[in-house]
Design a protein around this motif. Structure first.
Motif, PDB file in Angstrom:
ATOM      1  N   GLU A 190       0.833  -1.209   0.000  1.00 12.12           N
ATOM      2  CA  GLU A 190       0.000   0.000   0.000  1.00 12.12           C
ATOM      3  C   GLU A 190       0.868   1.259   0.000  1.00 12.12           C
ATOM      4  O   GLU A 190       0.594   2.225  -0.727  1.00 12.12           O
ATOM      5  CB  GLU A 190      -0.906  -0.021   1.231  1.00 12.12           C
ATOM      6  CG  GLU A 190      -1.943   1.082   1.274  1.00 12.12           C
ATOM      7  CD  GLU A 190      -3.142   0.807   0.396  1.00 12.12           C
ATOM      8  OE1 GLU A 190      -3.947   1.730   0.204  1.00 12.12           O
ATOM      9  OE2 GLU A 190      -3.259  -0.331  -0.110  1.00 12.12           O
ATOM     10  N   ALA A 230      -7.149  -1.870  -7.571  1.00 10.15           N
ATOM     11  CA  ALA A 230      -8.014  -1.457  -6.470  1.00 10.15           C
ATOM     12  C   ALA A 230      -7.604  -0.090  -5.938  1.00 10.15           C
ATOM     13  O   ALA A 230      -8.462   0.736  -5.587  1.00 10.15           O
ATOM     14  CB  ALA A 230      -7.967  -2.503  -5.355  1.00 10.15           C
ATOM     15  N   TYR A 231      -6.299   0.154  -5.875  1.00 14.68           N
ATOM     16  CA  TYR A 231      -5.830   1.453  -5.373  1.00 14.68           C
ATOM     17  C   TYR A 231      -6.225   2.575  -6.335  1.00 14.68           C
ATOM     18  O   TYR A 231      -6.625   3.663  -5.904  1.00 14.68           O
ATOM     19  CB  TYR A 231      -4.312   1.425  -5.198  1.00 14.68           C
ATOM     20  CG  TYR A 231      -3.771   2.667  -4.549  1.00 14.68           C
ATOM     21  CD1 TYR A 231      -3.716   2.785  -3.162  1.00 14.68           C
ATOM     22  CD2 TYR A 231      -3.344   3.745  -5.315  1.00 14.68           C
ATOM     23  CE1 TYR A 231      -3.242   3.947  -2.562  1.00 14.68           C
ATOM     24  CE2 TYR A 231      -2.865   4.897  -4.726  1.00 14.68           C
ATOM     25  CZ  TYR A 231      -2.817   4.992  -3.355  1.00 14.68           C
ATOM     26  OH  TYR A 231      -2.355   6.145  -2.762  1.00 14.68           O
ATOM     27  N   LYS A 233      -8.799   2.759  -8.226  1.00 13.96           N
ATOM     28  CA  LYS A 233     -10.228   3.038  -8.099  1.00 13.96           C
ATOM     29  C   LYS A 233     -10.545   3.867  -6.854  1.00 13.96           C
ATOM     30  O   LYS A 233     -11.603   4.496  -6.787  1.00 13.96           O
ATOM     31  CB  LYS A 233     -11.010   1.728  -8.063  1.00 13.96           C
ATOM     32  CG  LYS A 233     -10.986   0.979  -9.383  1.00 13.96           C
ATOM     33  CD  LYS A 233     -11.757  -0.322  -9.287  1.00 13.96           C
ATOM     34  CE  LYS A 233     -11.725  -1.075 -10.616  1.00 13.96           C
ATOM     35  NZ  LYS A 233     -12.444  -2.363 -10.545  1.00 13.96           N
ATOM     36  N   ARG A 234      -9.633   3.855  -5.876  1.00  8.56           N
ATOM     37  CA  ARG A 234      -9.853   4.644  -4.660  1.00  8.56           C
ATOM     38  C   ARG A 234      -9.235   6.037  -4.760  1.00  8.56           C
ATOM     39  O   ARG A 234      -9.407   6.852  -3.857  1.00  8.56           O
ATOM     40  CB  ARG A 234      -9.258   3.928  -3.447  1.00  8.56           C
ATOM     41  CG  ARG A 234      -9.868   2.585  -3.142  1.00  8.56           C
ATOM     42  CD  ARG A 234      -9.501   2.127  -1.742  1.00  8.56           C
ATOM     43  NE  ARG A 234      -8.071   2.065  -1.538  1.00  8.56           N
ATOM     44  CZ  ARG A 234      -7.314   0.994  -1.782  1.00  8.56           C
ATOM     45  NH1 ARG A 234      -7.880  -0.106  -2.245  1.00  8.56           N
ATOM     46  NH2 ARG A 234      -6.006   1.014  -1.568  1.00  8.56           N
ATOM     47  N   CYS A 235      -8.515   6.308  -5.829  1.00  3.41           N
ATOM     48  CA  CYS A 235      -7.851   7.603  -5.976  1.00  3.41           C
ATOM     49  C   CYS A 235      -8.877   8.658  -6.391  1.00  3.41           C
ATOM     50  O   CYS A 235      -9.527   8.527  -7.444  1.00  3.41           O
ATOM     51  CB  CYS A 235      -6.732   7.506  -7.023  1.00  3.41           C
ATOM     52  SG  CYS A 235      -5.914   9.090  -7.353  1.00  3.41           S
ATOM     53  N   ASP A 236      -9.034   9.714  -5.605  1.00  6.39           N
ATOM     54  CA  ASP A 236     -10.037  10.744  -5.869  1.00  6.39           C
ATOM     55  C   ASP A 236      -9.757  11.471  -7.177  1.00  6.39           C
ATOM     56  O   ASP A 236     -10.668  11.705  -7.981  1.00  6.39           O
ATOM     57  CB  ASP A 236     -10.058  11.732  -4.699  1.00  6.39           C
ATOM     58  CG  ASP A 236     -11.061  12.846  -4.918  1.00  6.39           C
ATOM     59  OD1 ASP A 236     -12.279  12.570  -4.817  1.00  6.39           O
ATOM     60  OD2 ASP A 236     -10.642  13.986  -5.214  1.00  6.39           O
ATOM     61  N   GLN A 239     -10.641   9.422 -10.244  1.00  8.72           N
ATOM     62  CA  GLN A 239     -12.083   9.319 -10.460  1.00  8.72           C
ATOM     63  C   GLN A 239     -12.660  10.625 -11.018  1.00  8.72           C
ATOM     64  O   GLN A 239     -13.601  10.615 -11.813  1.00  8.72           O
ATOM     65  CB  GLN A 239     -12.780   8.965  -9.142  1.00  8.72           C
ATOM     66  CG  GLN A 239     -12.324   7.658  -8.535  1.00  8.72           C
ATOM     67  CD  GLN A 239     -12.387   6.506  -9.511  1.00  8.72           C
ATOM     68  OE1 GLN A 239     -13.392   6.282 -10.162  1.00  8.72           O
ATOM     69  NE2 GLN A 239     -11.286   5.783  -9.634  1.00  8.72           N
TER      70      GLN A 239
END
Length: 277
Positions: A190, A230-231, A233-236, A239
């Motif tokens: 991570e 997955a990381y 997709k979590r990045c603001d 997105q």
């Protein structure tokens, strides 16, 4: 000279005691980072088994032998030599110390009490504050030669461990392009993804490209591609600024009419320009 004495708090036989002493000696040699090793012992059976001259048919002795072989792989060169008891008087004197009270020990001698056999207390748990993960069984096998009791699981571990190397206590993955890739625990994965994606190395790459970049930086995790996707997709920022996907969410399906001409399709065309003639 490092003098080291062991006292056993469990029932054991002479050959098992010899193996326990050998394991303690190898641990000391690793602690001082010895690379070339000469092992001297007055037990002909243990020395012959280590040199592969005798087979270890007893299950307990076979476990001890695998344990010792695993440790010996961490030395560049080694060989075992049998010596007579007359040449081993210093070690015999230390064994007499182990039979006396602890308070009578000279301060120059290291002393340890073993509550259980070494082969029964192999620790597969990660150090304090570190989450146990896939690295720990491989590291334990490379350090000590440990294998699971299940034959199928032991075979799987042998195949997996053959792709890794233990260098100064750290696990490295052998690679075809880059010589060694440092294996990362989940929390470190991570951290590496965050560094490469958002911080000083930031490029906001896609999942697969981000995983390849981590590999080029000489790090490895078996789930790196999935973790990178997955990381991402979590990045603001990813997105907010990513391209909008305009494909329909589901695949188009055909409607089959029950009889011919039960359903008509019509479109409006024109007006068409009039061609000459």
């Amino acid at each position: 000279m490092i003098e080291y004495a062991l006292k056993f708090d469990f029932p054991t036989i002479n050959n098992e005691e010899e193996y326990e002493a050998l394991i303690a000696d190898l641990g000391l040699a690793r602690a001082v980072r010895a690379k070339n090793l000469k092992v001297c012992g007055d037990s002909r059976l243990v020395v012959a088994q280590v040199n592969r001259e005798f087979e270890a048919k007893d299950e307990t002795m076979a476990k001890y032998l695998r344990f010792v072989k695993g440790i010996l792989t961490q030395f560049d060169e080694w060989y075992a030599e049998h010596i007579s008891r007359e040449e081993n008087t210093t070690v015999d004197a230390l064994s007499q110390f182990a039979l006396s009270e602890i308070k009578n020990y000279p301060r120059s001698i290291y002393f340890q009490v073993l509550k259980t056999p070494t082969i029964h207390v192999i620790n597969l748990i990660a150090p304090v504050g570190v989450v146990s993960c896939w690295i720990d069984p491989i590291k334990t096998h490379l350090e000590t030669g440990w294998l699971p009791d299940d034959a199928q699981e032991a075979r799987k571990l042998l195949v997996r461990a053959s792709r890794y190397s233990l260098i100064e206590g750290l696990i490295y993955k052998r690679s075809f392009v880059i010589p060694y890739l440092k294996c990362l625990r989940p929390l470190k994965v991570e951290e590496a993804l965050k560094e490469a994606h958002e911080r000083i190395c930031r490029q906001h790459l896609g999942g697969r490209d981000l995983a390849h970049k981590i590999t080029r930086l000489e790090f490895y995790s078996p789930t790196m591609i999935a973790d990178a996707k997955a990381y991402m997709k979590r990045c603001d920022r990813c997105q907010r600024h990513a391209l909008i996907v305009r494909h329909p969410p589901e695949r188009l399906t055909s409607i089959n009419p029950p009889i011919p001409f039960a359903m008509w399709g019509m479109d409006i065309l024109g007006p068409f320009p009039i061609a000459s003639g």
